[in-house]
Design a protein around this motif. Structure first.
Motif, PDB file in Angstrom:
ATOM      1  N   PHE A  21       0.850  -1.184   0.000  1.00  0.00           N
ATOM      2  CA  PHE A  21       0.000   0.000   0.000  1.00  0.00           C
ATOM      3  C   PHE A  21       0.884   1.231   0.000  1.00  0.00           C
ATOM      4  O   PHE A  21       2.085   1.155   0.261  1.00  0.00           O
ATOM      5  CB  PHE A  21      -0.987   0.000   1.180  1.00  0.00           C
ATOM      6  CG  PHE A  21      -0.361  -0.008   2.540  1.00  0.00           C
ATOM      7  CD1 PHE A  21      -0.247   1.170   3.265  1.00  0.00           C
ATOM      8  CD2 PHE A  21       0.083  -1.190   3.124  1.00  0.00           C
ATOM      9  CE1 PHE A  21       0.315   1.175   4.530  1.00  0.00           C
ATOM     10  CE2 PHE A  21       0.646  -1.197   4.380  1.00  0.00           C
ATOM     11  CZ  PHE A  21       0.766  -0.010   5.088  1.00  0.00           C
ATOM     12  N   GLU A  22       0.281   2.348  -0.318  1.00  0.00           N
ATOM     13  CA  GLU A  22       1.007   3.605  -0.419  1.00  0.00           C
ATOM     14  C   GLU A  22       0.592   4.519   0.722  1.00  0.00           C
ATOM     15  O   GLU A  22      -0.542   4.458   1.184  1.00  0.00           O
ATOM     16  CB  GLU A  22       0.685   4.290  -1.751  1.00  0.00           C
ATOM     17  CG  GLU A  22       1.074   3.459  -2.953  1.00  0.00           C
ATOM     18  CD  GLU A  22       0.297   3.835  -4.213  1.00  0.00           C
ATOM     19  OE1 GLU A  22      -0.492   4.806  -4.174  1.00  0.00           O
ATOM     20  OE2 GLU A  22       0.464   3.147  -5.206  1.00  0.00           O
ATOM     21  N   MET A  23       1.532   5.329   1.159  1.00  0.00           N
ATOM     22  CA  MET A  23       1.246   6.344   2.178  1.00  0.00           C
ATOM     23  C   MET A  23       1.758   7.682   1.674  1.00  0.00           C
ATOM     24  O   MET A  23       2.794   7.741   1.011  1.00  0.00           O
ATOM     25  CB  MET A  23       1.946   5.997   3.500  1.00  0.00           C
ATOM     26  CG  MET A  23       1.488   4.735   4.172  1.00  0.00           C
ATOM     27  SD  MET A  23      -0.101   4.849   5.004  1.00  0.00           S
ATOM     28  CE  MET A  23       0.310   5.829   6.427  1.00  0.00           C
ATOM     29  N   HIS A  24       1.020   8.730   1.986  1.00  0.00           N
ATOM     30  CA  HIS A  24       1.432  10.081   1.624  1.00  0.00           C
ATOM     31  C   HIS A  24       1.790  10.868   2.883  1.00  0.00           C
ATOM     32  O   HIS A  24       1.522  12.061   2.969  1.00  0.00           O
ATOM     33  CB  HIS A  24       0.328  10.797   0.862  1.00  0.00           C
ATOM     34  CG  HIS A  24       0.300  10.409  -0.575  1.00  0.00           C
ATOM     35  ND1 HIS A  24      -0.611  10.913  -1.455  1.00  0.00           N
ATOM     36  CD2 HIS A  24       1.055   9.570  -1.303  1.00  0.00           C
ATOM     37  CE1 HIS A  24      -0.409  10.396  -2.661  1.00  0.00           C
ATOM     38  NE2 HIS A  24       0.600   9.578  -2.586  1.00  0.00           N
ATOM     39  N   THR A  25       2.365  10.165   3.830  1.00  0.00           N
ATOM     40  CA  THR A  25       2.802  10.823   5.056  1.00  0.00           C
ATOM     41  C   THR A  25       3.979  10.048   5.618  1.00  0.00           C
ATOM     42  O   THR A  25       4.091   8.846   5.403  1.00  0.00           O
ATOM     43  CB  THR A  25       1.651  10.903   6.090  1.00  0.00           C
ATOM     44  OG1 THR A  25       2.108  11.575   7.250  1.00  0.00           O
ATOM     45  CG2 THR A  25       1.139   9.532   6.459  1.00  0.00           C
ATOM     46  N   TRP A  26       4.863  10.728   6.316  1.00  0.00           N
ATOM     47  CA  TRP A  26       6.030  10.102   6.937  1.00  0.00           C
ATOM     48  C   TRP A  26       5.564   9.629   8.303  1.00  0.00           C
ATOM     49  O   TRP A  26       5.636  10.355   9.287  1.00  0.00           O
ATOM     50  CB  TRP A  26       7.137  11.142   7.039  1.00  0.00           C
ATOM     51  CG  TRP A  26       8.501  10.563   7.102  1.00  0.00           C
ATOM     52  CD1 TRP A  26       9.239  10.388   8.232  1.00  0.00           C
ATOM     53  CD2 TRP A  26       9.292  10.111   6.024  1.00  0.00           C
ATOM     54  NE1 TRP A  26      10.448   9.838   7.902  1.00  0.00           N
ATOM     55  CE2 TRP A  26      10.511   9.665   6.543  1.00  0.00           C
ATOM     56  CE3 TRP A  26       9.097  10.010   4.648  1.00  0.00           C
ATOM     57  CZ2 TRP A  26      11.535   9.144   5.767  1.00  0.00           C
ATOM     58  CZ3 TRP A  26      10.105   9.498   3.868  1.00  0.00           C
ATOM     59  CH2 TRP A  26      11.302   9.068   4.427  1.00  0.00           C
TER      60      TRP A  26
END
Length: 176
Positions: free
Chosen positions: A65-70
């Motif tokens: 899956f992808e995340m757009h946050t650290w």
């Protein structure tokens, strides 16, 4: 040739990822659920004119899956050691049926986070991470009904609501 009309399909409308039972709404733009594939082996017994495929269980349940946050929850669960195989990761959402009914969808896993791939980091831009995992527990529910459930260590394999391993667990003493 039959054409498919989107009005005739179940459409996934929305979802959010949960890591360690903490909702990450808006943090994940997409995910690839595990491919459920049976591991097989060819068999040709004496007197048989051909071969057949014998199922030997389920292949590795990999997903990403992808995340757009650290997100520290991702980095803190990477690796090995106690509980490394048991990071709870789930995807909760809903789909719209052709008749306009909304049905809840839950994909719940107990997983090992095996890889975190970060895209190029740029100041003032959102982070882009791809997280690769392998599940040892996988459960897929639609409208609170189990579609598939797999637990590698507990020898559970439920397909379409039917437990394929119930007798094997009894013989091996899993239900004792």
């Amino acid at each position: 040739m039959a054409t498919t009309n989107l009005r005739d399909s179940n459409i996934f409308m929305d979802f959010t990822v949960w890591i360690n039972n903490v909702g990450k709404i808006g943090a994940s733009p997409g995910f690839q659920p595990p491919e459920i594939k049976m591991q097989t082996e060819e068999f040709r017994g004496g007197g048989m004119d051909g071969t057949v495929e014998i199922p030997l269980g389920v292949e590795k349940l990999e997903f990403d899956f992808e995340m757009h946050t650290w997100d520290p929850d991702i980095f803190n669960n990477l690796g090995y050691g106690p509980n490394a195989l048991d990071c709870p990761i789930s995807f909760r959402g809903y789909m719209l049926t052709p008749s306009g009914v909304e049905k809840g969808v839950l994909i719940r896993t107990s997983s090992l986070i095996k890889e975190i791939k970060a895209a190029k980091i740029q100041a003032g831009k959102k982070a882009e991470l791809t997280i690769s995992c392998v599940a040892n527990v996988y459960e897929h529910k639609i409208d609170n009904k189990i579609v598939n459930a797999i637990s590698v260590f507990d020898k559970i394999l439920i397909i379409n609501g039917v437990d394929k391993n119930v007798r094997a667990r009894q013989i091996l003493g899993f239900n004792a």
